[in-house]
Design a protein around this motif. Structure first.
Motif, PDB file in Angstrom:
ATOM      1  N   UNK A  55     -18.359 -10.011 -34.101  1.00  0.00           N
ATOM      2  CA  UNK A  55     -18.927  -8.933 -33.298  1.00  0.00           C
ATOM      3  C   UNK A  55     -20.083  -9.387 -32.416  1.00  0.00           C
ATOM      4  N   UNK A  56     -20.953 -10.211 -32.960  1.00  0.00           N
ATOM      5  CA  UNK A  56     -22.177 -10.593 -32.271  1.00  0.00           C
ATOM      6  C   UNK A  56     -21.916 -11.219 -30.911  1.00  0.00           C
ATOM      7  N   UNK A  57     -21.126 -12.305 -30.913  1.00  0.00           N
ATOM      8  CA  UNK A  57     -20.892 -13.011 -29.665  1.00  0.00           C
ATOM      9  C   UNK A  57     -20.218 -12.152 -28.614  1.00  0.00           C
ATOM     10  N   UNK A  58     -19.204 -11.408 -29.025  1.00  0.00           N
ATOM     11  CA  UNK A  58     -18.442 -10.594 -28.075  1.00  0.00           C
ATOM     12  C   UNK A  58     -19.300  -9.472 -27.504  1.00  0.00           C
ATOM     13  N   UNK A  59     -20.043  -8.778 -28.355  1.00  0.00           N
ATOM     14  CA  UNK A  59     -20.862  -7.660 -27.890  1.00  0.00           C
ATOM     15  C   UNK A  59     -21.930  -8.127 -26.907  1.00  0.00           C
ATOM     16  N   UNK A  60     -22.614  -9.221 -27.235  1.00  0.00           N
ATOM     17  CA  UNK A  60     -23.639  -9.747 -26.338  1.00  0.00           C
ATOM     18  C   UNK A  60     -23.043 -10.173 -25.005  1.00  0.00           C
ATOM     19  N   UNK A  61     -21.883 -10.845 -25.081  1.00  0.00           N
ATOM     20  CA  UNK A  61     -21.232 -11.312 -23.859  1.00  0.00           C
ATOM     21  C   UNK A  61     -20.728 -10.136 -23.036  1.00  0.00           C
ATOM     22  N   UNK A  62     -20.179  -9.145 -23.715  1.00  0.00           N
ATOM     23  CA  UNK A  62     -19.602  -7.996 -23.015  1.00  0.00           C
ATOM     24  C   UNK A  62     -20.672  -7.198 -22.276  1.00  0.00           C
ATOM     25  N   UNK A  63     -21.838  -7.052 -22.896  1.00  0.00           N
ATOM     26  CA  UNK A  63     -22.911  -6.286 -22.265  1.00  0.00           C
ATOM     27  C   UNK A  63     -23.394  -6.936 -20.972  1.00  0.00           C
ATOM     28  N   UNK A  64     -23.371  -8.263 -20.941  1.00  0.00           N
ATOM     29  CA  UNK A  64     -23.903  -8.963 -19.776  1.00  0.00           C
ATOM     30  C   UNK A  64     -22.833  -9.335 -18.756  1.00  0.00           C
ATOM     31  N   UNK A  65     -21.595  -9.555 -19.224  1.00  0.00           N
ATOM     32  CA  UNK A  65     -20.550 -10.048 -18.325  1.00  0.00           C
ATOM     33  C   UNK A  65     -19.255  -9.251 -18.423  1.00  0.00           C
ATOM     34  N   UNK A  66     -19.356  -7.995 -18.816  1.00  0.00           N
ATOM     35  CA  UNK A  66     -18.150  -7.192 -19.034  1.00  0.00           C
ATOM     36  C   UNK A  66     -17.244  -7.102 -17.824  1.00  0.00           C
ATOM     37  N   UNK A  67     -17.801  -6.786 -16.667  1.00  0.00           N
ATOM     38  CA  UNK A  67     -16.989  -6.648 -15.447  1.00  0.00           C
ATOM     39  C   UNK A  67     -16.346  -7.962 -15.044  1.00  0.00           C
ATOM     40  N   UNK A  68     -17.123  -9.030 -15.137  1.00  0.00           N
ATOM     41  CA  UNK A  68     -16.594 -10.354 -14.781  1.00  0.00           C
ATOM     42  C   UNK A  68     -15.439 -10.741 -15.702  1.00  0.00           C
ATOM     43  N   UNK A  69     -15.591 -10.457 -16.994  1.00  0.00           N
ATOM     44  CA  UNK A  69     -14.545 -10.791 -17.966  1.00  0.00           C
ATOM     45  C   UNK A  69     -13.261 -10.034 -17.649  1.00  0.00           C
ATOM     46  N   UNK A  70     -13.375  -8.747 -17.367  1.00  0.00           N
ATOM     47  CA  UNK A  70     -12.196  -7.934 -17.075  1.00  0.00           C
ATOM     48  C   UNK A  70     -11.449  -8.452 -15.846  1.00  0.00           C
ATOM     49  N   UNK A  71     -12.191  -8.904 -14.860  1.00  0.00           N
ATOM     50  CA  UNK A  71     -11.568  -9.375 -13.618  1.00  0.00           C
ATOM     51  C   UNK A  71     -10.948 -10.768 -13.761  1.00  0.00           C
ATOM     52  N   UNK A  72     -11.361 -11.505 -14.767  1.00  0.00           N
ATOM     53  CA  UNK A  72     -10.910 -12.896 -14.890  1.00  0.00           C
ATOM     54  C   UNK A  72     -10.263 -13.191 -16.242  1.00  0.00           C
ATOM     55  N   UNK A  73      -9.694 -12.163 -16.869  1.00  0.00           N
ATOM     56  CA  UNK A  73      -9.100 -12.342 -18.190  1.00  0.00           C
ATOM     57  C   UNK A  73      -8.010 -13.402 -18.203  1.00  0.00           C
ATOM     58  N   UNK A  74      -7.174 -13.447 -17.160  1.00  0.00           N
ATOM     59  CA  UNK A  74      -6.060 -14.409 -17.164  1.00  0.00           C
ATOM     60  C   UNK A  74      -6.572 -15.840 -17.186  1.00  0.00           C
ATOM     61  N   UNK A  75      -7.730 -16.088 -16.559  1.00  0.00           N
ATOM     62  CA  UNK A  75      -8.304 -17.429 -16.590  1.00  0.00           C
ATOM     63  C   UNK A  75      -9.007 -17.704 -17.919  1.00  0.00           C
ATOM     64  N   UNK A  76      -9.590 -16.661 -18.486  1.00  0.00           N
ATOM     65  CA  UNK A  76     -10.254 -16.829 -19.774  1.00  0.00           C
ATOM     66  C   UNK A  76      -9.247 -17.091 -20.892  1.00  0.00           C
ATOM     67  N   UNK A  77      -8.007 -16.670 -20.700  1.00  0.00           N
ATOM     68  CA  UNK A  77      -6.959 -17.029 -21.661  1.00  0.00           C
ATOM     69  C   UNK A  77      -6.746 -18.541 -21.661  1.00  0.00           C
ATOM     70  N   UNK A  78      -6.844 -19.161 -20.490  1.00  0.00           N
ATOM     71  CA  UNK A  78      -6.729 -20.624 -20.412  1.00  0.00           C
ATOM     72  C   UNK A  78      -7.912 -21.289 -21.116  1.00  0.00           C
TER      73      UNK A  78
END
Length: 281
Positions: free
Chosen positions: A16-39
């Protein structure tokens, strides 16, 4: 016993810790680049699979035995999904306005659950040597898990899981560490026998995930040369990131060999010769 439970819950919070912290700061960026983050996740899981392979071979009585358990994990999970097609579920639906990618999250969940049980055994074995080694091992596993759980979160989101469901599933899977830690505390000798098979099977599962799910997914979503390059860069970043974490926080398997299974129980007040459990001060 208290130390083992605390260490297990600390590791569980990594989901929970890592994901929540990352999501709060980079949520929009993550959503837009999920296909690359899978790599990126593919790179992380590749390093994890090689680490598990190395540990399996290191602690097996023979190389053939270790390789056998890895093959059991790879072939066994592949066969399970072929024999039980209802268990092999994709989120692709032609009628959906936003079709999800073909990714078998369940394979990752199974591999992670098996890996977590093995980590629970490792925690108990480390505390059996001495508390300091137990703390070091807990910290090591925690940081490994932070990166791994974030990677799993990216894959779950790309496959169609909601944020809430992805976090819930991650935490539920992380809780399987309690099976290994509590089981080992009371039945250390029997659970230690399971460590090599668990490591080998989880290594095989993660190898299958990388080469049959994540990498093919990246290839399917690379329509232009720039896409291929971006996926490759993310893949290499994932490898470098997990390799760095492993180099800074190595597992402590090697220090367990000189301990006796009863040491943990004697140190924590549990007399193996009787049924009396003394309180820990």
């Amino acid at each position: 016993m208290l130390y083992i439970l605390l260490a297990s819950f600390v590791v569980m919070t990594a989901s929970l810790v890592g994901v929540i912290l990352l999501w709060k700061s980079l949520g929009d960026f993550i959503e837009k680049n999920l296909r690359y983050l899978v790599s990126l996740s593919a790179g992380v899981f590749l390093v994890i699979s090689f680490q598990l392979t190395s540990e399996t071979l290191e602690h097996s009585t023979t190389i053939a035995t270790g390789l056998g358990w890895i093959v059991v994990g790879l072939v066994g999970i592949y066969g399970l999904f072929k024999l039980l097609p209802s268990f092999h579920h994709h989120h692709d639906k032609s009628g959906e306005s936003h079709p999800h990618s073909q990714l078998d999250v369940k394979r990752i969940i199974i591999g992670d659950a098996i890996h977590n049980i093995a980590d629970g055994i490792l925690l108990v074995s480390s505390f059996a040597v001495n508390p300091a080694l137990g703390v070091i091992t807990t910290i090591s596993i925690f940081f490994h898990e932070v990166i791994q759980e974030m990677s799993e979160f990216f894959v779950m989101r790309q496959s169609g899981y909601s944020v809430k469901k992805a976090l819930l599933v991650n935490f539920a899977v992380s809780s399987t560490i309690l099976i290994g830690s509590l089981g080992s505390f009371f039945l250390l000798e029997k659970f230690e026998i399971l460590e090599v098979p668990l490591l080998g099977i989880s290594a095989g599962v993660f190898l299958l995930v990388v080469f049959f799910d994540l990498i093919p997914h990246s290839v399917r979503h690379s329509e232009k040369r720039i896409h291929h390059i971006t996926h490759i860069i993310c893949f290499l970043v994932g490898i470098a990131l997990m390799a760095l974490v492993l180099s800074l926080t190595p597992h402590a398997h090697g220090d367990e060999e000189n301990h006796h299974p009863e040491d943990l129980h004697l140190e924590s007040g549990l007399d193996l010769g009787t049924t009396t459990i003394n309180p820990i001060n």
